[in-house]
Design a protein around this motif. Sequence first.
Motif, short mmCIF file in Angstrom:
data_model
loop_
_atom_site.label_atom_id
_atom_site.label_comp_id
_atom_site.label_asym_id
_atom_site.label_seq_id
_atom_site.Cartn_x
_atom_site.Cartn_y
_atom_site.Cartn_z
N VAL A 214 0.82 -1.26 -0.04
CA VAL A 214 0.02 0.24 -0.07
C VAL A 214 0.66 1.20 0.05
N ASP A 215 2.00 1.18 0.50
CA ASP A 215 3.01 2.46 0.55
C ASP A 215 4.04 2.21 -0.77
N LEU A 216 4.08 1.07 -1.02
CA LEU A 216 5.09 1.09 -2.47
C LEU A 216 4.39 1.71 -3.57
N VAL A 217 3.01 1.61 -3.72
CA VAL A 217 2.49 2.09 -5.08
C VAL A 217 2.50 3.79 -5.14
N ARG A 218 2.76 4.37 -3.72
CA ARG A 218 2.79 5.76 -3.79
C ARG A 218 4.07 6.52 -3.89
N MET A 219 5.07 5.49 -3.85
CA MET A 219 6.64 6.27 -3.91
C MET A 219 6.73 6.83 -5.20
N ARG A 220 7.37 7.94 -5.38
CA ARG A 220 7.79 8.97 -6.39
C ARG A 220 8.97 9.20 -6.47
N PRO A 221 9.41 9.87 -7.84
CA PRO A 221 10.85 10.28 -7.77
C PRO A 221 10.84 11.93 -6.86
N ALA A 222 9.72 12.28 -6.84
CA ALA A 222 9.64 13.48 -5.93
C ALA A 222 9.89 13.46 -4.53
N ASP A 223 9.81 11.90 -4.03
CA ASP A 223 9.93 11.52 -2.56
C ASP A 223 11.40 11.28 -2.14
N ARG A 224 12.31 11.20 -3.43
CA ARG A 224 13.64 10.92 -2.94
C ARG A 224 14.33 12.33 -2.43
N ALA A 225 14.92 11.89 -1.19
CA ALA A 225 15.35 12.86 -0.36
C ALA A 225 16.94 12.54 0.03
N GLY A 226 17.87 13.17 -0.49
CA GLY A 226 19.48 12.76 0.15
C GLY A 226 19.59 11.13 -0.14
N ASP A 227 19.97 10.49 0.66
CA ASP A 227 20.21 9.42 0.60
C ASP A 227 19.27 8.24 0.84
N GLY A 228 17.94 8.89 0.61
CA GLY A 228 16.82 8.10 1.01
C GLY A 228 15.39 8.48 0.38
N ILE A 229 14.50 8.03 1.03
CA ILE A 229 13.12 8.20 0.18
C ILE A 229 12.17 8.81 1.31
N ASN A 230 11.32 9.70 1.07
CA ASN A 230 10.28 10.23 2.10
C ASN A 230 9.16 9.36 1.70
N MET A 231 8.55 8.77 2.72
CA MET A 231 7.06 8.18 2.43
C MET A 231 5.94 8.47 3.75
N LEU A 232 4.75 8.30 3.47
CA LEU A 232 3.71 8.14 4.39
C LEU A 232 3.37 6.71 4.75
N VAL A 233 3.40 6.28 5.97
CA VAL A 233 3.29 4.94 6.52
C VAL A 233 1.86 4.77 6.55
N ARG A 234 1.16 4.04 5.66
CA ARG A 234 -0.36 4.30 5.83
C ARG A 234 -0.93 3.29 7.00
N LYS A 235 -0.14 2.28 7.37
CA LYS A 235 -0.63 1.50 8.46
C LYS A 235 -0.74 2.23 9.67
N LEU A 236 0.22 3.49 9.78
CA LEU A 236 0.53 4.19 11.16
C LEU A 236 -0.35 5.60 11.05
N GLY A 237 -1.19 5.73 10.23
CA GLY A 237 -2.14 6.66 9.84
C GLY A 237 -1.47 7.73 9.14
N ASN A 238 -0.82 7.27 8.05
CA ASN A 238 0.00 8.15 7.15
C ASN A 238 1.14 8.80 7.78
N GLU A 239 1.85 8.24 8.98
CA GLU A 239 2.91 8.99 9.64
C GLU A 239 4.01 9.07 8.52
N PRO A 240 4.64 10.40 8.75
CA PRO A 240 5.95 10.69 7.88
C PRO A 240 7.08 9.81 8.40
N HIS A 241 7.78 9.26 7.31
CA HIS A 241 8.87 8.52 7.66
C HIS A 241 10.00 8.67 6.54
N TRP A 242 11.29 8.69 6.84
CA TRP A 242 12.46 8.94 5.78
C TRP A 242 13.24 7.55 5.76
#
Length: 370
Positions: A214-242
């Motif tokens: 459910v989180d993989l299908v939302r990852m975009r090039p725009a979410d790449r940040a430094g040496d990682g990738i930003n995301m929202l963890v759906r299972k945790l109520g869209n909690e931000p995570h790098w």
Amino acid sequence: MSKRGKRQAPGVRLPASIQPVRKTRNGKLVKIYYYFQERRNRSDAGPRVPIPYELHDPRFWQTYEALKSAGDAPRAGTFGALIDAYRTSHRFTKLAKNSRDTYDIALGHIRKRWGELPVCDVQPKHAYAMQEAMSDRPSMANFTVCRVLKLLLKHGIRLGYCETNIARDIEPLGEAGIGAEPWSEEAFAYVLEHGTPLLMRAAVLGRATGQRAVDLVRMRPADRAGDGINMLVRKLGNEPHWCPLTKEAAAAIDAWGEQKMMPYLNLGGRKISEDRLRAEWKAFKELHTEHLPEDITLHDLRATAVCDRRIAGVPHQQICDQLRMSPAMVATYSKHIDRKLNATAGMKTMERAENVHLKTIYAPIENRKA
């Protein structure tokens, strides 16, 4: 016209607990029957009661109010009341829809067995009895008693329903199997070589980040940040995570050259849902049964991500922070790898020692002639 508009009189919005059923003859509407059912379409749904009046008859609404008062007001201090309070709390509503649906199933089991039981009267023996009654489904029994009940009672303590959490120390039932298992290197290589571009990318992203579909299908090039990738963890109520990426994974992902706002997992430039990704994976597996294990899943990539890190020597707590997993989940995914690593480390310790005793034991065998 919407389905709702077709099934009820104009200008009348029916409560969720009222179900209209249309009776037709030769394609023409003859009559609409109405039924009352609390918590309709849920595992803890109440009885289905017919209301024998037309919608605009005052007696319809009088009957509805009477049924609602009888079925929607559990006694104060009971599990029924606590469950209703918990379901309106932020701790429940912040969960992703899939998680809420799963929690609702467990809450339904608790309500069915203990709905009228005062929360303050519950004892560990009651929890073990519930667990035993569900022992034919050990995974659901453990989830209901060891997780959902524990969270429910924790909420109950905050609201004054009880003073102790008897579910905190309940021992889980043994479960067959070990849950998610890491992909073998052969399976991973096969998907990279023979999978569609969508599934190849899903395998790389899943192993690199350890996230759910459910989180993989939302990852975009725009979410790449430094040496990682930003995301929202759906299972945790869209909690931000790098999530940090290895240099190799980052290079592979960046080489896909996708448009900045387009998810990496797309079909011909069209976004896809989690369900579509799973359907594509299922179809691929059915065509390659000779090369892929029958029970291999995309979710297993989470275990793969954990085991990759443990083999590299990353401590459990750092894996928790990298992949945004609980310590218990990391330990579950890595337990077999941890045992192997510990066993190997122990053997190296033995090899570094003098081992005079063992050399004495094995010497006659080594010197024995064939």
